[in-house]
Design an enzyme around this catalytic site. Structure first.
Site, PDB file in Angstrom:
ATOM      1  CG  LEU A 213       3.360   6.965  -0.972  1.00 16.51           C
ATOM      2  CD1 LEU A 213       2.312   7.416  -1.974  1.00 16.51           C
ATOM      3  CD2 LEU A 213       4.260   8.137  -0.588  1.00 16.51           C
ATOM      4  CG  HIS A 214       4.330   3.885   5.954  1.00 21.83           C
ATOM      5  ND1 HIS A 214       5.481   3.918   5.229  1.00 21.83           N
ATOM      6  CD2 HIS A 214       4.698   4.006   7.240  1.00 21.83           C
ATOM      7  CE1 HIS A 214       6.515   4.034   6.043  1.00 21.83           C
ATOM      8  NE2 HIS A 214       6.070   4.097   7.282  1.00 21.83           N
ATOM      9  NE  ARG A 215       7.598   8.711   7.098  1.00 24.41           N
ATOM     10  CZ  ARG A 215       7.996   7.761   7.934  1.00 24.41           C
ATOM     11  NH1 ARG A 215       7.363   7.547   9.055  1.00 24.41           N
ATOM     12  NH2 ARG A 215       9.046   7.036   7.680  1.00 24.41           N
ATOM     13  CG  ASP A 288       5.488   8.060   2.979  1.00 25.24           C
ATOM     14  OD1 ASP A 288       5.888   6.882   3.111  1.00 25.24           O
ATOM     15  OD2 ASP A 288       4.300   8.392   3.184  1.00 25.24           O
TER      16      ASP A 288
END
Ligand code: UD1
Length: 369
Positions: A213-215, A288
């Site tokens: 997850l990095h958005r 994501d």
């Protein structure tokens, strides 16, 4: 016949490197008519987001490094544009090829177009419909200025036709990232996997899920990251999770003091092969990322996308992907469906066969001759 033409392959951030690797291979195999040079914008610069990919994907070293680094969107994009313009003016290429949807893609496509150099966009036409995503802005602008639009799935063809691009410029060729994945998977089958950090984790955990997850919409604000924290702790009560942390996510988890518990194993960002070794045998992937939605569909691994939308609908229509949104209860119920054997089956989309790069090179060799 105008002799050898030179194509510049632009890469800047982690998700670009696996896309130029198979293109470089196909260009080398094509030989005579199309030469290429690699431009690295320097958008990603940490060894673990950058050099490791060049090493293990066998990408030739960049011919030019623009050292753009981090900054606001405008700062980063502007720095890449200034550096790339100087370079193009000094050594005018016959075509600039950009991949994906990062700021480097946007910056270099605009520069080339304003110098009247043809632009090829690989992974064109994807649309989430969500203009709050920086990548969506990058996709739309890049496609608007591109001369060759290489598309991975039918929705992409329709999207750019709807935006008024002539059909003759649009080429549904499949997916270069799949070319790379299948190539690396074959290498992994004969590799010494004991050297990988992920092999030790796999042995220790047995069954596990993988998280990336990095958005910005998930990890930049306290509220959304707390919701993610709740989601991961809930899921981890049933099955342990391995979560390689992007620097953006690591920084914010620390800044907001969000605990994930000891059933969520945190690691640094993993090199491509180490990570592939991990996720290919996971019970599911929670992500994501855009690319991972497609890679999991390619290998038939269940994927739960922690976003409200996807620009890659074929992974839902045909593949293993479920777009679950960010509600912790909904995500948990999707995970439980998979663990209880009620997950959705999937198939690999048309043209995701490992030959997209060859198709692209054949088209460019013909059109630029
Ligand atoms: C970028 C892409 C995103 C892609 C992601 C993959 C854009 C708009 N976004 O997001 O589409 O999914 O790459 O990683 O282009 N940082 C480091 N080391 C690095 C690079 C960045 O520590 O080598 C940190 C810096 O604090 C930086 C932050 O990560 O400010 C964000 O980097 P940036 O390149 O702006 O965007 P990503 O979030 O990586």
């Amino acid at each position: 016949m105008k002799g050898m033409r030179t194509l510049y392959l632009v890469a800047g951030a982690r998700p670009n490197f696996m896309k130029i690797a198979p293109l470089a291979r196909a260009l080398r195999a094509n030989g005579a008519s199309l030469g290429f040079k690699i431009v690295h914008t320097g958008q990603h610069y940490d060894r673990e987001l950058n050099e490791v990919f060049f090493d293990e994907l066998n990408i030739p070293p960049p011919d030019v490094f623009l050292a753009a680094g981090s900054g606001s969107h405008a700062q980063q994009t502007a720095k890449i544009m200034v550096g790339f313009e100087e370079f193009c003016q000094a050594r005018r290429p016959d075509c600039v090829l950009v991949v994906g949807d990062v700021n480097s893609t946007l910056a270099c496509s605009i520069v080339a177009k304003k110098l009247c150099i043809p632009v090829a966009h690989v992974e064109a036409g994807l649309r989430s419909g969500d203009m709050s995503m920086p990548e969506e802005v990058n996709r739309i602008v890049t496609d608007a200025v591109s001369d060759f639009l290489f598309v991975t799935e039918p929705s992409g063809v329709q999207n750019i036709l709807n935006e008024g691009k002539p059909a003759a410029r649009i080429h549904h060729v499949g997916h270069v990232m799949v070319d790379n994945l299948l190539y690396q998977r074959d290498k992994l089958a004969v590799a010494d996997t004991l050297v990988f950090e992920s092999s030790r984790l796999k042995e220790r955990l047995g069954a596990y899920g993988v998280v990336t997850l990095h958005r910005p919409s998930n990890v930049d604000a306290r509220d959304s990251l707390e919701r993610i924290g709740t989601m991961l702790r809930n899921v981890a009560q049933r099955i342990p999770l391995v979560f390689p942390l992007h620097p953006r996510t690591r920084r914010n988890l620390y800044k907001f003091g969000i605990p994930l518990g000891d059933r969520v194993v945190l690691t640094s960002p993993l090199p491509y092969m180490d990570f592939l070794n991990l996720w290919k045998d996971a019970k599911f992937v929670l992500t994501d990322s855009g690319g991972l939605q497609e890679e999991t569909t390619t290998l038939g691994v269940p994927c739960i996308t922690v976003r409200e939308n996807t620009e890659r609908p074929i992974t839902v229509e045909q593949g293993t992907n479920v777009v679950a949104g960010t509600d912790p209860d909904k995500v948990r119920s999707e995970v439980f469906k998979i663990l209880d054997g009620r997950g959705k089956p999937g198939q690999r989309p048309d043209l995701w066969d490992g030959k997209a790069s060859e198709r692209i090179v054949a088209i460019l060799a013909r059109e630029l001759a």
